[in-house]
Design a protein around this motif. Structure first.
Motif: not given
Length: 140
Positions: A54-72
């Motif tokens: 699960v950690d392996h599969v979800w890591d791909q998803y979380l990479e996009t979350k980690r890289a997402a820039e916060k908007s205002a």
């Protein structure tokens, strides 16, 4: 690729292909080309294997979350995050079910990180006075 990664990849593939989302350790070992004692030495038991997968599969998803820039606007970020969450769940239904399965004895690290990311967005909304109730931590 090391043996641990090979086993996790095999488990992820079998989980994705399974109609029910369930896999046997025997099938995983056969797909990875290893004996069952190797799996148990590396992961402890099936629960440990599933959590690592699960950690392996979800890591791909979380990479996009980690890289997402916060908007205002944290509400925009919350909605965008929800859209990506749903898209992941639809693309990986068995891994998604497994992530939140009550059968796992411990919450996978990926689930904990996903909740931390969500909480950060909710806290930004609360700081702007845009929530009626404060976000709460999930009990351990």
């Amino acid at each position: 690729m090391n043996t641990r990664s090979l086993i996790i990849e095999a488990a992820a593939e079998l989980i994705a292909q399974s109609p029910s989302g369930d896999v046997s350790t025997r099938a995983v070992c056969e797909a990875a080309g290893v004996q069952q004692p190797v799996l148990y030495r590396l992961f402890g038991d099936k629960d440990g294997l599933l959590a690592a997968t699960v950690d392996h599969v979800w890591d791909q998803y979380l990479e996009t979350k980690r890289a997402a820039e916060k908007s205002a606007d944290p509400l925009h970020d919350l909605l965008a995050g929800w859209d990506s969450h749903v898209a992941f769940a639809l693309a990986h239904p068995n891994a998604y079910k497994l992530m939140f399965a009550p059968a796992l004895r411990s919450m996978p690290e990926a689930a904990q990180e996903a909740l931390r990311i969500l909480r950060a967005v909710l806290e930004r909304l609360a700081a702007q006075g845009r929530m009626r109730i404060a976000p709460r931590s999930r009990p351990a």
